[in-house]
Write a protein that holds these residues in place. Structure first.
Motif, PDB file in Angstrom:
ATOM      1  N   TYR A 154       0.944  -1.173  -0.078  1.00  0.00           N
ATOM      2  CA  TYR A 154      -0.186  -0.060   0.143  1.00  0.00           C
ATOM      3  C   TYR A 154       0.818   1.097   0.096  1.00  0.00           C
ATOM      4  O   TYR A 154       0.663   2.127  -0.778  1.00  0.00           O
ATOM      5  N   ILE A 155       1.765   1.286   0.755  1.00  0.00           N
ATOM      6  CA  ILE A 155       2.888   2.402   0.888  1.00  0.00           C
ATOM      7  C   ILE A 155       3.455   2.648  -0.638  1.00  0.00           C
ATOM      8  O   ILE A 155       3.950   3.718  -0.787  1.00  0.00           O
ATOM      9  N   GLY A 209      16.420  12.837   3.603  1.00  0.00           N
ATOM     10  CA  GLY A 209      14.975  12.727   3.197  1.00  0.00           C
ATOM     11  C   GLY A 209      14.774  11.502   3.384  1.00  0.00           C
ATOM     12  O   GLY A 209      15.242  10.533   2.602  1.00  0.00           O
ATOM     13  N   ARG A 210      13.455  11.087   3.938  1.00  0.00           N
ATOM     14  CA  ARG A 210      12.950   9.837   3.937  1.00  0.00           C
ATOM     15  C   ARG A 210      11.721   9.575   3.010  1.00  0.00           C
ATOM     16  O   ARG A 210      10.766  10.410   3.074  1.00  0.00           O
ATOM     17  N   ASP A 211      11.804   8.723   2.106  1.00  0.00           N
ATOM     18  CA  ASP A 211      10.802   8.549   1.222  1.00  0.00           C
ATOM     19  C   ASP A 211      10.302   6.968   1.292  1.00  0.00           C
ATOM     20  O   ASP A 211      11.023   6.275   0.762  1.00  0.00           O
ATOM     21  N   TYR A 212       9.489   7.002   2.224  1.00  0.00           N
ATOM     22  CA  TYR A 212       8.784   5.609   2.339  1.00  0.00           C
ATOM     23  C   TYR A 212       8.070   4.672   0.986  1.00  0.00           C
ATOM     24  O   TYR A 212       8.197   3.726   1.050  1.00  0.00           O
ATOM     25  N   GLY A 213       7.496   5.927   0.488  1.00  0.00           N
ATOM     26  CA  GLY A 213       6.919   5.094  -0.746  1.00  0.00           C
ATOM     27  C   GLY A 213       7.814   4.653  -1.884  1.00  0.00           C
ATOM     28  O   GLY A 213       7.662   3.276  -2.329  1.00  0.00           O
ATOM     29  N   TYR A 267       4.087   8.727   0.467  1.00  0.00           N
ATOM     30  CA  TYR A 267       4.417   8.633   2.130  1.00  0.00           C
ATOM     31  C   TYR A 267       5.848   8.909   2.469  1.00  0.00           C
ATOM     32  O   TYR A 267       6.806   8.295   1.764  1.00  0.00           O
ATOM     33  N   GLY A 268       6.208   9.923   2.978  1.00  0.00           N
ATOM     34  CA  GLY A 268       7.615  10.220   3.511  1.00  0.00           C
ATOM     35  C   GLY A 268       7.777  11.613   4.150  1.00  0.00           C
ATOM     36  O   GLY A 268       6.546  12.239   4.649  1.00  0.00           O
ATOM     37  N   ASP A 269       9.081  11.981   4.115  1.00  0.00           N
ATOM     38  CA  ASP A 269       9.176  13.441   4.904  1.00  0.00           C
ATOM     39  C   ASP A 269       8.368  14.320   4.172  1.00  0.00           C
ATOM     40  O   ASP A 269       8.330  14.627   2.831  1.00  0.00           O
ATOM     41  N   GLY A 270       7.493  15.199   4.969  1.00  0.00           N
ATOM     42  CA  GLY A 270       6.593  16.366   4.262  1.00  0.00           C
ATOM     43  C   GLY A 270       5.507  15.899   3.717  1.00  0.00           C
ATOM     44  O   GLY A 270       4.474  16.514   3.373  1.00  0.00           O
ATOM     45  N   HIS A 271       4.996  14.278   3.638  1.00  0.00           N
ATOM     46  CA  HIS A 271       3.946  13.627   3.261  1.00  0.00           C
ATOM     47  C   HIS A 271       3.451  12.618   4.129  1.00  0.00           C
ATOM     48  O   HIS A 271       3.436  11.350   3.547  1.00  0.00           O
ATOM     49  N   ASN A 272       3.467  12.834   5.347  1.00  0.00           N
ATOM     50  CA  ASN A 272       3.173  11.811   6.271  1.00  0.00           C
ATOM     51  C   ASN A 272       1.820  11.699   7.278  1.00  0.00           C
ATOM     52  O   ASN A 272       1.789  11.272   8.328  1.00  0.00           O
ATOM     53  N   SER A 273       0.828  12.633   6.746  1.00  0.00           N
ATOM     54  CA  SER A 273      -0.351  12.955   7.333  1.00  0.00           C
ATOM     55  C   SER A 273      -1.266  13.239   6.495  1.00  0.00           C
ATOM     56  O   SER A 273      -1.286  13.392   5.058  1.00  0.00           O
ATOM     57  N   SER A 274      -2.608  13.441   7.199  1.00  0.00           N
ATOM     58  CA  SER A 274      -3.579  13.911   6.429  1.00  0.00           C
ATOM     59  C   SER A 274      -3.707  15.373   5.825  1.00  0.00           C
ATOM     60  O   SER A 274      -2.691  16.302   6.312  1.00  0.00           O
ATOM     61  N   LYS A 275      -4.360  15.707   4.753  1.00  0.00           N
ATOM     62  CA  LYS A 275      -4.495  17.325   4.425  1.00  0.00           C
ATOM     63  C   LYS A 275      -4.934  18.342   5.589  1.00  0.00           C
ATOM     64  O   LYS A 275      -4.139  19.299   5.580  1.00  0.00           O
ATOM     65  N   GLU A 276      -5.793  17.628   6.279  1.00  0.00           N
ATOM     66  CA  GLU A 276      -6.436  18.623   7.473  1.00  0.00           C
ATOM     67  C   GLU A 276      -5.127  18.951   8.686  1.00  0.00           C
ATOM     68  O   GLU A 276      -4.769  19.878   8.939  1.00  0.00           O
ATOM     69  N   ASP A 277      -4.282  17.758   8.683  1.00  0.00           N
ATOM     70  CA  ASP A 277      -3.249  17.758   9.541  1.00  0.00           C
ATOM     71  C   ASP A 277      -1.943  18.772   9.157  1.00  0.00           C
ATOM     72  O   ASP A 277      -1.410  19.480   9.581  1.00  0.00           O
ATOM     73  N   ALA A 278      -1.963  18.534   7.768  1.00  0.00           N
ATOM     74  CA  ALA A 278      -0.768  19.409   7.084  1.00  0.00           C
ATOM     75  C   ALA A 278      -1.161  20.876   7.066  1.00  0.00           C
ATOM     76  O   ALA A 278      -0.354  21.865   7.401  1.00  0.00           O
ATOM     77  N   ILE A 279      -2.417  21.241   6.876  1.00  0.00           N
ATOM     78  CA  ILE A 279      -2.985  22.829   6.862  1.00  0.00           C
ATOM     79  C   ILE A 279      -2.780  23.231   8.215  1.00  0.00           C
ATOM     80  O   ILE A 279      -2.050  24.479   8.353  1.00  0.00           O
TER      81      ILE A 279
END
Length: 541
Positions: free
Chosen positions: A113-114, A506-510, A119-131
């Protein structure tokens, strides 16, 4: 006497069978559990159910309903298996199946799935959390902000702020709850609120001990962060902060109040301006096969990836061939019946196998140090040979260490295989005039390969993912010059995946998950082809 014995035998009733059985050998139903077993079962199930209840409660609080339903079904299933009578095989199989599903199947499904996300640094949460994170990171103190008298409170380990505004109004709030007016606060002689029922007021020493938490405390003035927040540095005075970036929920945009730049949803999990600049915090989205395409098309990644793939195959293939050849040679040498002290020699041969691979990697790293290593200084008379920093020598060094670690295993399995070969075939060949080399090449080696082929295949798969030796010896270096990624000449795919996922740049789990799936497919295909070609599994009895 015989007649007496016969008449007596005929008069005697049928004897009872073994303990627990009735007449005719039928087993009487007995309870499978004794008192100790029942008590242990109750205690263990109670412990499991307590953990499950806590987990279910936390899942419900966080609205994780799908995981909650699955966990509830598993919990009920465990209780049903161990509380019902019978079903003994299920009681033994249940723990193994549960851990298999949890640590193997779930991990594989989640990694897959990942691989299809960013998913990674700067992209590890939902849009609401990012806002919310963008708004918090863009907070700036409002010029000429009114000064609030502040008192730091403790609410079960969480900090809150009790403030008195210039007009004397008292409010309380925390990072999660915006300011709310209170009427029953405790005031000092100056009219400042210094306490509140249900909270613990932090003394000056407590504030100093938790200075970092106090400085990080951000209390919203309202539910909308754009209205501002209160922050304090000393725990006694708070000021109003407002975000430099204002979010418009209707337009789904951020606007920089200082420059007027507008950032919109780019569709790639971040907010982007017209000039291409983006805000630092994004969110996780599905990207399809982009990670797989990127692995082979990104100019910064494609060249190093191809080099790493080639070296991975070379490292695994050479390691298996060399360890098998050396192990087989030593097994034949020490398998002679007339060899004295061969038990001692065999023990010495398997010593490297007794040391953990990661410790051996660290020891060899010290031995091969170009400036202070034992090999250069003691054996080579102080010569400067960059065993671990030259691209070619580092690969040779890794192979040497891996062969040193791997040959004892091959020595053991080859010794066992040699001792299982039929001696009459070899004797018949000698009678027919065959020499030692012919016997080995025509008789022994084919028979050995029949039994050892699966082990060679598994050894190839192991070395294909041999993380410890590479990482502990060279760390994957020396680093390639044609990429800004931390990838080097001795990196194999598994160490490259580790660096992509957990590297300092930088961590890029995807992307790391996509590469892990590629490794899985490659190893699986090679193993399937090898088993099909050798047909070893059908030959082994």
């Amino acid at each position: 006497m015989n007649g007496e014995s016969t008449s007596t035998r005929g008069a005697v009733a049928p004897a009872a069978g073994p303990q627990g059985t009735g007449r005719g050998g039928r087993r009487r139903p007995t309870s499978p559990d004794g008192m100790i077993g029942i008590v242990a079962k109750i205690l263990l199930l109670g412990f499991v159910d307590a953990i499950a209840a806590f987990a279910l409660f936390q899942l419900a609080i966080n609205d994780e309903w799908l995981v909650l339903v699955i966990s509830l079904i598993v919990t009920i299933g465990i209780n049903w298996i161990y509380l019902r009578r019978g079903g003994l095989p299920a009681k033994y199989l249940a723990p193994g199946i549960l851990f298999l599903l949890l640590f193997q199947v779930f991990a594989m499904v989640f990694s897959t799935y990942i691989a299809f996300t960013n998913y990674g640094d700067g992209h590890n949460s939902s849009k609401e959390d990012a806002i919310r994170s963008i708004q918090l990171s863009a907070l700036e103190r409002v010029p000429d902000s009114p000064q609030y008298a502040a008192t730091v409170l403790d609410d079960g380990g969480e900090l809150a702020l009790l403030v008195t505004d210039p007009d004397g109004n008292v409010s309380v709030g925390s990072s999660e709850e915006p300011l709310e007016p209170v009427e029953s606060a405790q005031l000092d002689s100056t009219g400042k609120a210094v306490g509140l029922d249900g909270y613990t007021t932090l003394a000056f020493g407590d504030i100093l001990a938790r200075q970092g938490d106090v400085s990080d405390l951000v209390v919203p003035l309202s539910d909308n962060l754009d209205d501002g927040t209160l922050q304090t540095q000393d725990g006694s005075t708070a000021y109003v902060f407002k975000p430099r970036l204002v979010y418009d929920a209707a337009a789904d945009t951020f606007t920089d109040v200082n420059t007027g730049t507008t950032y919109t949803d780019s569709g790639e999990g971040n907010f982007q301006a017209e000039d291409g600049s983006t805000l630092g915090v994004g969110w996780k989205i599905n990207v399809g096969f982009d990670n797989f395409v990127r692995a082979f098309t990104d100019q910064n990644l494609r060249g190093p990836l191809l080099s790493v793939i080639l070296w991975t195959f070379a490292f695994a293939g050479i390691s298996v061939a060399a360890t098998f050849a050396l192990g087989l040679f030593l097994a034949i040498a020490f398998n002679r019946a007339d060899l004295k002290g061969k038990r001692v020699y065999r023990i010495l041969m398997i010593l490297p196998y007794a040391f953990p691979a990661f410790l051996s990697g660290l020891v060899w790293s010290g031995l091969m140090n170009a400036e202070f290593g034992f090999i250069n200084n003691a054996i080579l008379g102080g010569a400067y040979i960059p065993w671990l920093t030259d691209p070619i020598l580092s690969k040779i060094s890794v192979l040497i260490v891996n062969i040193w670690l791997g040959y004892p295993y091959m020595f053991l399995v080859c010794t066992g295989a040699l001792q299982s070969l039929p001696e009459d075939v070899e004797e018949a060949a000698r009678i027919d005039g065959a020499g030692a080399w012919t016997i080995f090449r025509v008789i022994k080696l084919p028979l050995l390969l029949v039994s050892l082929a699966p082990l060679l295949i598994s050894s190839f798969a192991f070395n294909f993912n041999n993380f410890n030796v590479i990482y502990m010896l060279t760390g994957g270096g020396p680093r390639f010059d044609d990429t800004n990624l931390d990838i080097g000449a001795t990196d194999i795919l598994i160490t490259m995946v580790y660096k992509v996922a957990f590297g300092g740049t930088g961590r890029d789990y995807g992307l790391a998950s996509a590469l892990a799936i590629i490794i899985f497919i490659v190893v699986g295909v090679i193993s399937a082809i090898s088993f099909r070609k050798t047909k070893a599994l059908e030959e082994i009895n």
